[in-house]
Motif scaffolding. Structure first.
Motif, mmCIF file in Angstrom:
data_model
loop_
_atom_site.group_PDB
_atom_site.id
_atom_site.type_symbol
_atom_site.label_atom_id
_atom_site.label_comp_id
_atom_site.label_asym_id
_atom_site.label_seq_id
_atom_site.Cartn_x
_atom_site.Cartn_y
_atom_site.Cartn_z
ATOM 1 N N ILE A 55 0.842 -1.199 0.000
ATOM 2 C CA ILE A 55 0.000 0.000 0.000
ATOM 3 C C ILE A 55 0.879 1.252 0.000
ATOM 4 C CG2 ILE A 55 -1.620 1.308 1.472
ATOM 5 C CD1 ILE A 55 -2.831 -1.075 -0.057
ATOM 6 N N THR A 56 2.021 1.128 0.676
ATOM 7 C CA THR A 56 2.965 2.248 0.752
ATOM 8 C C THR A 56 3.350 2.732 -0.650
ATOM 9 O OG1 THR A 56 3.794 1.381 2.836
ATOM 10 C CG2 THR A 56 5.254 2.903 1.653
ATOM 11 N N LEU A 57 3.656 1.790 -1.545
ATOM 12 C CA LEU A 57 4.040 2.168 -2.907
ATOM 13 C C LEU A 57 2.901 2.934 -3.587
ATOM 14 C CD1 LEU A 57 6.027 2.090 -5.282
ATOM 15 C CD2 LEU A 57 5.045 -0.111 -5.927
ATOM 16 N N TYR A 85 1.943 -6.576 8.698
ATOM 17 C CA TYR A 85 0.565 -6.356 8.230
ATOM 18 C C TYR A 85 0.561 -5.289 7.159
ATOM 19 C CZ TYR A 85 -0.144 -8.709 12.647
ATOM 20 O OH TYR A 85 -0.062 -9.612 13.663
ATOM 21 N N SER A 86 -0.476 -5.298 6.339
ATOM 22 C CA SER A 86 -0.613 -4.258 5.318
ATOM 23 C C SER A 86 -1.615 -3.212 5.793
ATOM 24 C CB SER A 86 -1.088 -4.870 4.000
ATOM 25 O OG SER A 86 -1.383 -3.827 3.091
ATOM 26 N N GLY A 87 -1.420 -2.010 5.300
ATOM 27 C CA GLY A 87 -2.363 -0.927 5.597
ATOM 28 C C GLY A 87 -3.758 -1.225 5.071
ATOM 29 N N SER A 88 -3.848 -2.193 4.140
ATOM 30 C CA SER A 88 -5.177 -2.595 3.655
ATOM 31 C C SER A 88 -5.858 -3.514 4.666
ATOM 32 C CB SER A 88 -5.053 -3.288 2.300
ATOM 33 O OG SER A 88 -4.212 -4.411 2.427
HETATM 34 C C1 LIG Z 1 12.218 -6.393 8.951
HETATM 35 C C2 LIG Z 1 11.398 -6.236 7.717
HETATM 36 C C3 LIG Z 1 11.941 -5.658 6.594
HETATM 37 C C4 LIG Z 1 11.207 -5.508 5.425
HETATM 38 N N1 LIG Z 1 11.776 -4.911 4.343
HETATM 39 C C5 LIG Z 1 11.070 -4.739 3.220
HETATM 40 C C6 LIG Z 1 11.629 -4.064 2.098
HETATM 41 O O1 LIG Z 1 12.783 -3.599 2.115
HETATM 42 N N2 LIG Z 1 10.872 -3.922 0.992
HETATM 43 C C7 LIG Z 1 9.597 -4.392 0.926
HETATM 44 O O2 LIG Z 1 8.946 -4.226 -0.115
HETATM 45 N N3 LIG Z 1 9.026 -5.027 1.979
HETATM 46 C C8 LIG Z 1 9.717 -5.184 3.114
HETATM 47 N N4 LIG Z 1 9.138 -5.792 4.191
HETATM 48 C C9 LIG Z 1 7.735 -6.240 4.105
HETATM 49 C C10 LIG Z 1 6.732 -5.077 4.228
HETATM 50 O O3 LIG Z 1 7.017 -4.283 5.346
HETATM 51 C C11 LIG Z 1 5.330 -5.662 4.320
HETATM 52 O O4 LIG Z 1 5.010 -6.287 3.114
HETATM 53 C C12 LIG Z 1 4.254 -4.666 4.706
HETATM 54 O O5 LIG Z 1 3.123 -5.415 5.071
HETATM 55 C C13 LIG Z 1 3.830 -3.712 3.598
HETATM 56 O O6 LIG Z 1 2.933 -2.808 4.172
HETATM 57 P P1 LIG Z 1 1.888 -1.919 3.369
HETATM 58 O O7 LIG Z 1 1.089 -2.837 2.441
HETATM 59 O O8 LIG Z 1 1.020 -1.333 4.447
HETATM 60 O O9 LIG Z 1 2.651 -0.895 2.621
HETATM 61 C C14 LIG Z 1 9.867 -5.960 5.375
HETATM 62 C C15 LIG Z 1 9.314 -6.554 6.510
HETATM 63 C C16 LIG Z 1 10.052 -6.694 7.655
HETATM 64 C C17 LIG Z 1 9.453 -7.330 8.876
#
Ligand SMILES: Cc1cc2nc3c(=O)[nH]c(=O)nc-3n(C[C@H](O)[C@H](O)[C@H](O)COP(=O)(O)O)c2cc1C
Length: 299
Positions: A55-57, A85-88
């Motif tokens: 979601i961040t992207l 977890y995802s923001g979704s």
């Molecule tokens: C320690 C750690 C490091 C992570 N590093 C990355 C990263 O560099 N790039 C990435 O795409 N996801 C990374 N992730 C996974 C995302 O944080 C994860 O998919 C998250 O749920 C995405 O959140 P969003 O959908 O709310 O944006 C990492 C997870 C952890 C626990």
């Protein structure tokens, strides 16, 4: 490439973890991203590599801004929430007893309190790279707290920074005039770099003796190297100009010294090339000297 080995090997990189904050489709959000780092000094740019389903992207594509919050050693729980977890799925920023925020100056995304670094970024460039998207932000505001130690990430586990490693340096006690010579050459630099030649003939060693206003020093012939210029070639030229006709071996020898006199210290990194005198250069001065500095070159 053997996939199985690669899958295991990639866990052995070591990184910190940043928490990327953003604002958009599901409101304010945070995700963990270990693949985050500064990639340019001027302009100050930070890159983070995000998977396409995050979601961040999507938020960053929409708002063209984001926050980078380098997690501290005390924030592994926050990183687990942001990365697990995802923001979704849930509003991660509102999980009870978790995130506290600071006021951001220029962006609408929040920034997180008690981090090692907080940077506010405006989108500078975005590019798909394999199965992730490289998001580069130009930093518009930045703060740091040197008392807050960053969290480290390795083999899927969190670590603290360990003991400081002081690279080994040979200590050499030198006389006052030698010390003065090298610290003058260093001109306030923490480390003085020298490109030098060790030229032996039998049991004798070529050294330069310099006497001026009671300043004498004993050392091998050396010059201060210019950045990016080939050491061996410039040393050869330097010796030629001094009318010293030698053949230098191309293998560099490194001598990392700390010259000491009373309580004063000067770090000097010598790159040395061993040389032999060519026939016919009998005019060069050779002497065996028992100086501490020369001894260091032979140890
Ligand atoms: C320690 C750690 C490091 C992570 N590093 C990355 C990263 O560099 N790039 C990435 O795409 N996801 C990374 N992730 C996974 C995302 O944080 C994860 O998919 C998250 O749920 C995405 O959140 P969003 O959908 O709310 O944006 C990492 C997870 C952890 C626990």
């Amino acid at each position: 490439m053997e996939r199985k080995v690669a899958d295991k090997a990639q866990r052995h990189f070591v990184t910190g973890v940043s928490m990327i904050t953003s604002n958009g489709y599901f409101g304010k959000n945070v995700m963990a991203a270990e693949w985050t780092m500064q990639i340019s000094y001027d302009p100050l740019l930070i890159a983070t590599f995000l998977h396409e389903s995050s979601i961040t992207l999507k938020n960053i594509q929409k708002t063209k801004e984001f926050g980078v919050n380098v997690a501290s050693e005390k924030q592994s729980t926050l990183v687990n929430i942001a990365g697990g977890y995802s923001g979704s799925e849930i509003d991660k920023l509102k999980v009870n007893n978790s995130f506290t925020f600071l006021k951001s100056k220029f962006i609408k995304a929040p920034i997180i309190a008690n981090c090692t670094i907080n940077a506010e970024c405006r989108l500078f460039s975005i590019k798909k790279m394999g199965d992730h998207v490289m998001v580069v932000g130009k930093v518009v505001a930045m703060r740091y707290d040197k008392t807050i130690k960053p969290l480290l990430y390795h083999t899927g586990r969190y670590y603290q920074i360990g003991d400081l490693i002081e690279p080994f340096r040979q200590q050499v006690r030198v006389n006052k005039s030698t010390f003065k010579w090298f610290s003058k050459e260093a001109d306030g630099k923490f480390i003085l770099k020298c490109n030098g030649a060790i030229i032996k003939s039998g049991r004798k060693v070529l050294f330069l003796k310099y006497t001026k206003n009671n300043m004498n020093y004993e050392t091998i012939p050396y010059l201060k190297p210019k950045r990016g210029v080939n050491y061996l070639q410039s040393l050869q030229e330097y010796l030629k100009n001094m009318e010293i006709d030698v053949r230098l071996k191309p293998e560099p020898i490194m001598k990392r010294l700390v010259l000491e006199n009373k309580n004063r210290k000067q770090r000097v990194n010598f790159v040395l090339f061993e040389g032999t005198i060519r026939n016919g250069s009998s005019r060069i001065l050779l002497e065996k000297k028992d100086s501490e500095l020369l001894k260091a070159f032979y140890s």
